[in-house]
Write a protein that holds these residues in place. Structure first.
Motif, PDB file in Angstrom:
ATOM      1  N   PRO A  83      -9.895   7.496   2.395  1.00 11.74           N
ATOM      2  CA  PRO A  83      -8.291   7.015   1.929  1.00 11.74           C
ATOM      3  C   PRO A  83      -7.430   7.761   2.236  1.00 11.74           C
ATOM      4  O   PRO A  83      -6.234   7.618   2.686  1.00 11.74           O
ATOM      5  CB  PRO A  83      -8.510   7.114   0.379  1.00 11.74           C
ATOM      6  N   TYR A 110       0.905  -1.210  -0.122  1.00 15.74           N
ATOM      7  CA  TYR A 110      -0.021  -0.061  -0.041  1.00 15.74           C
ATOM      8  C   TYR A 110       0.907   1.214  -0.059  1.00 15.74           C
ATOM      9  O   TYR A 110       0.627   2.196  -0.794  1.00 15.74           O
ATOM     10  CB  TYR A 110      -0.883  -0.127   1.175  1.00 15.74           C
ATOM     11  N   ALA A 155       0.313   3.801  -2.866  1.00 10.95           N
ATOM     12  CA  ALA A 155      -0.227   5.353  -2.377  1.00 10.95           C
ATOM     13  C   ALA A 155       0.675   6.455  -2.567  1.00 10.95           C
ATOM     14  O   ALA A 155       0.382   7.479  -3.027  1.00 10.95           O
ATOM     15  CB  ALA A 155      -0.512   5.223  -0.676  1.00 10.95           C
ATOM     16  N   PHE A 186      -4.103   7.160   4.558  1.00 13.65           N
ATOM     17  CA  PHE A 186      -2.746   7.572   4.030  1.00 13.65           C
ATOM     18  C   PHE A 186      -1.922   8.078   5.143  1.00 13.65           C
ATOM     19  O   PHE A 186      -0.748   7.692   5.260  1.00 13.65           O
ATOM     20  CB  PHE A 186      -2.874   8.295   3.037  1.00 13.65           C
ATOM     21  N   SER A 210      -6.758   2.426  -1.557  1.00 10.13           N
ATOM     22  CA  SER A 210      -7.043   2.582  -0.354  1.00 10.13           C
ATOM     23  C   SER A 210      -8.163   1.884   0.334  1.00 10.13           C
ATOM     24  O   SER A 210      -7.848   1.115   1.405  1.00 10.13           O
ATOM     25  CB  SER A 210      -7.252   4.160  -0.016  1.00 10.13           C
TER      26      SER A 210
END
Length: 375
Positions: A89, A28, A32, A93, A54
């Motif tokens: 999302p 991720y 991201a 993050f 996400s």
């Protein structure tokens, strides 16, 4: 969330179905970073992919959601509603990359959505080209750039004469406003008070209350010996000024080492190719080779072949972190005469006729290896 046309959550993250939590988090992080809207301004496809990645991470990192997904797929969450069963999302993050808006994006883009210091100035980038000799010895450079600096009229406060603070009517003192991104809502610094929550009733007329204005500034920068092409130097507080006295951003200077006419570089080692006369290569001798410190002498043994490399230790680039230097690798290119007199040609033909297999070991070895191609 509809299950139609949705890519498998594991495939979105690029992990196996048995992936551990650490593997999910690592996957991720990578995606991201790549698709975050701050890195892809105006790119709706990238933003949509960021949301999908996400949401896939949100499902798979939670054991209960993951179990439901493994059994029913996205259909397990259709009743949750947009935002009811998943995290924002951008919150995800920040959760993975650390508080304060997401690490590198706040660091490089001067703040933004999600907890950046209100009014902090933007970071700036400056590309600087230097010579290889300057990279080898280190150098001090003065750079000039146009940027937003502290307003000289109000001293950076943003206040006009006799001004008083009052609550910002746009954000009502919160310093943030809610912006919609599709079906997500994201908190962003208030555009009117720049995240401060308060405003002056009589702002400075020069900077209009921002506390900053366009200026041209000169900055001295020390470039260390051994720096490589593409290296980035940070000059703290030399980015754009913050609004109303908030901290300034940082200046990042990216170093570009100009291509040299003689030397090429690989890490701390330097390379160059030197032409050597045919007679010198055959009989042996001594040649002068260039270095960054002047010239050096290299002994050429008799029978030296073209392509032979001689190493000169300590004649390369200095180590950026630590003492010592790399080496200079000199590649010999045996130079064959292009114009011969009749006398020279005759002597060379006599020489060629007198040479046996013992004088051409490379040819002999090659013919033995490639015998089947000549039979």
């Amino acid at each position: 969330m509809s299950s139609r046309h949705r890519q498998d959550a594991y495939e979105l993250l690029g992990v196996a179905r048995g992936a551990s939590a650490e593997e999910l988090k690592g996957a991720y992080r990578k995606l991201a970073m790549k698709y975050h809207p701050d890195r892809n301004p105006g790119n709706e496809a990238a933003e949509e992919h960021f949301k999908e990645v996400s949401q896939a991470y949100d499902i798979l990192i939670d054991p209960e959601k993951r179990a439901a997904y493994d059994r029913y797929g996205y259909a397990a969450f259709q009743g949750a509603g947009a935002g009811g069963g998943f995290h924002d999302p951008f919150d995800l993050f920040r959760e993975v990359f650390g508080a304060g808006g997401g690490g590198i994006f706040e660091h490089f883009f001067g703040g933004g959505a999600g907890g950046a210091e209100p009014g902090r100035g933007a970071d700036l980038r400056y590309d600087l080209e230097i010579k290889l000799e300057e990279a080898a010895r280190g150098v001090e450079k003065e750079i000039e750039l146009r940027k937003t600096g502290r307003c000289s009229s109000c001293g950076g406060s943003g206040a006009g004469p006799g001004a008083r603070l009052h609550t910002c009517p746009t954000c009502r003192g919160r310093g943030q406003v809610i912006a919609s991104r599709g079906f997500f809502q994201v908190a962003q610094p208030c555009p009117r008070c720049h995240g401060g929550g308060q405003m002056f009733d009589h702002p400075c007329k020069v900077c209009r209350g921002e506390g900053r204005a366009e200026v041209t500034t000169r900055i001295k920068l020390k470039i260390p010996a051994g720096i490589e092409d593409g290296s980035r130097l940070r000059s703290g507080g030399n980015g754009e000024a913050g609004t109303r006295g908030a901290p300034a951003g940082d200046l990042y200077v990216v170093i570009h080492v100009r291509e040299h006419t003689v030397f090429s570089r690989d890490g701390d080692d330097l390379y160059c190719e030197i032409p050597v006369a045919f007679a010198t290569a055959a009989l042996g001798g001594e040649i002068n080779v260039p270095t960054l410190d002047g010239k050096a002498s290299v002994k050429i043994p008799a029978g030296t072949q073209s392509g032979t490399i001689f190493k000169l230790r300590g004649k390369g680039m200095p180590h950026l972190r630590g003492s010592g230097q790399g080496q200079l690798l000199v590649r010999v290119a045996v130079e064959v005469p292009t114009r011969l007199t009749a006398e020279q040609r005759g002597k060379l033909e006599d020489f060629a006729a007198s040479c046996g297999d013992q004088n051409t070991p490379l040819t002999k070895g090659f013919l033995e290896r490639a015998r089947e191609f000549f039979s």
